[in-house]
Design an enzyme around this catalytic site. Structure first.
Site, mmCIF file in Angstrom:
data_model
loop_
_atom_site.group_PDB
_atom_site.id
_atom_site.type_symbol
_atom_site.label_atom_id
_atom_site.label_comp_id
_atom_site.label_asym_id
_atom_site.label_seq_id
_atom_site.Cartn_x
_atom_site.Cartn_y
_atom_site.Cartn_z
ATOM 1 N N LYS A 34 41.101 94.674 43.140
ATOM 2 C CA LYS A 34 41.427 94.901 44.554
ATOM 3 C C LYS A 34 40.318 94.348 45.456
ATOM 4 C CE LYS A 34 39.500 99.578 44.242
ATOM 5 N NZ LYS A 34 39.834 101.007 44.080
ATOM 6 N N TYR A 250 17.797 89.873 68.642
ATOM 7 C CA TYR A 250 18.333 90.760 69.667
ATOM 8 C C TYR A 250 17.551 92.069 69.729
ATOM 9 C CZ TYR A 250 22.515 87.812 69.922
ATOM 10 O OH TYR A 250 23.386 86.765 70.097
HETATM 11 C C1 LIG Z 1 39.256 101.430 42.882
HETATM 12 C C2 LIG Z 1 39.950 102.226 41.842
HETATM 13 C C3 LIG Z 1 39.549 102.157 40.496
HETATM 14 C C4 LIG Z 1 38.298 101.427 40.056
HETATM 15 O O1 LIG Z 1 37.166 102.175 40.460
HETATM 16 P P1 LIG Z 1 35.648 101.700 40.117
HETATM 17 O O2 LIG Z 1 34.819 102.839 40.579
HETATM 18 O O3 LIG Z 1 35.427 100.470 40.914
HETATM 19 O O4 LIG Z 1 35.589 101.462 38.668
HETATM 20 C C5 LIG Z 1 40.324 102.821 39.552
HETATM 21 N N1 LIG Z 1 41.400 103.541 39.926
HETATM 22 C C6 LIG Z 1 41.799 103.656 41.217
HETATM 23 C C7 LIG Z 1 42.991 104.473 41.559
HETATM 24 C C8 LIG Z 1 41.078 103.013 42.217
HETATM 25 O O5 LIG Z 1 41.459 103.141 43.495
#
Ligand SMILES: *Cc1c(COP(=O)(O)O)cnc(C)c1O
Length: 364
Positions: A34, A250
């Site tokens: 993702k 800035y």
């Molecule tokens: C993002 C996510 C993962 C992976 O989590 P990590 O901490 O990056 O290993 C697994 N399951 C779900 C439902 C997630 O949203």
């Protein structure tokens, strides 16, 4: 010349997939890609993970799944997020499995959809907290049922016993379903859970952050045999003197107390280098470490080379912001965030380059 470059080592991703798979023998591995694979590039990382043995991929949104398919990525794919009717249609058209937890959402899905039923064992976001409702959805899913799942809130905090509570709640609910439905895919473990407790592995693990060589506990990735996949670099665009009393950036948050030399580096929050690193980050140029000084702006940062630069650092020199000796965990700790955010923050203006064990590649 590229402003900022994220060089992603796909061999490191493959190594991390194998390391996590070895930590969960017998379980399948679902590579979570993702948010553009936590900033690393979803398509290239998905392919690298599959080549290394990941039998599933997961995204948060339907559009992310469609993007993988459009790039020709095949194989089992799960969309984990909450989806409205339109997103459900996109996910199903992309031949991705979806997550459901109420009978209404299930009823709206076509008969060829594939679903995973989510019990909220304590995360408090998606899924139902009611095990009886979850069981009713499992029963109503019929042929569409592929898996059951949950997600942990505190797996990364080894002092916190809530993890065990969630695990027990999920295991108790899933146990009779597993017996009644051979082949049901039971899954729960994110990266931290995978490394923390084998009892969380069930039939499949769902690691994300650790695939990229980032430590899920925010500690030392190497101590867990994880290899950081990403190096973030830019270059010196200008070198000039800054006399005592003169300022840079800035808000004049840096005022030189002695005559010094500053380098300007063309990376800023418009590239994904967070403004929260203001006053806290260091960069490496050659074999030395220098402090980032002044406010991070959209397009530039400034680095204090010290009074004695003497021409050592030159325009065009490479500047390392994340890399060997300068981990995403360190950057995160200094700027009050987590390693996840350091890489996921990288914006499209940061160019991605892929390589395997040092050899350049296009990531395909
Ligand atoms: C993002 C996510 C993962 C992976 O989590 P990590 O901490 O990056 O290993 C697994 N399951 C779900 C439902 C997630 O949203």
């Amino acid at each position: 010349m590229a402003r900022a470059i994220a060089r992603v080592d796909l061999d490191a991703v493959a190594h991390n997939v194998r390391t996590l798979a070895a930590a969960a023998p017998g379980a399948r591995l679902c590579a979570v890609v993702k948010a553009n694979a936590y900033g690393h590039g979803a398509v290239a990382c998905a392919r690298a993970a599959q080549r290394a043995g990941a039998s599933w991929l997961a995204t948060a949104g339907a559009a992310e799944a469609a993007e993988l398919r459009a790039a020709g990525v095949a194989g089992r794919l799960l969309v984990m997020g909450a989806l409205d009717a339109e997103d459900m249609a996109i996910a199903v058209a992309a031949q991705a499995d979806v997550v459901v937890w109420d009978e209404g959402a299930l009823a709206a899905l076509p008969s060829h959809a594939r679903v995973h039923v989510k019990l909220d064992s304590g995360m408090g976001r998606l899924g139902t907290r009611d095990p009886d409702q979850a069981t009713r959805v499992v029963e109503a899913a019929g042929e569409r049922l592929v898996g059951v799942m949950t997600h942990f809130a505190t797996a990364d905090d080894r002092q916190d016993a809530f993890f065990e509570e969630q695990l027990a709640r999920f295991a108790t609910w899933a146990a009779p379903l597993r017996v009644a439905r051979p082949g049901l895919l039971v899954h729960a473990a994110n990266s931290a859970a995978t490394l923390r407790d084998a009892a969380s592995h069930f039939d499949m693990i769902r690691p994300g952050v650790a695939l990229y060589g980032l430590d899920p506990f925010g500690e030392d990735a190497a101590a867990r045999s994880l290899r950081p996949a990403l190096a973030l670099t830019s270059h010196v665009a200008a070198v000039k003197g800054c006399a005592a009393g003169q300022s840079a950036g800035y808000g004049r948050r840096f005022v030189a107390t002695v005559d010094t030399v500053l380098a300007t580096v063309p990376i800023g929050y418009g590239d994904g280098w967070r403004r929260a690193t203001t006053g806290h980050a260091e960069v490496r140029i050659g074999d030395r470490t220098y402090p980032q000084v002044g406010t991070v702006s959209m397009d530039n940062i400034t680095v204090d080379l010290g009074p004695q630069n003497g021409g050592r650092v030159r325009v065009g020199d490479e500047v390392v912001l994340v890399g060997p000796g300068l981990s995403a965990e360190t950057v995160a700790a200094r700027s009050d965030t987590i390693n996840y955010e350091v890489t996921t923050a990288l914006l499209p203006r940061t160019q991605r380059q892929y390589h395997r064990a040092g050899a350049d590649g296009d990531g395909t």
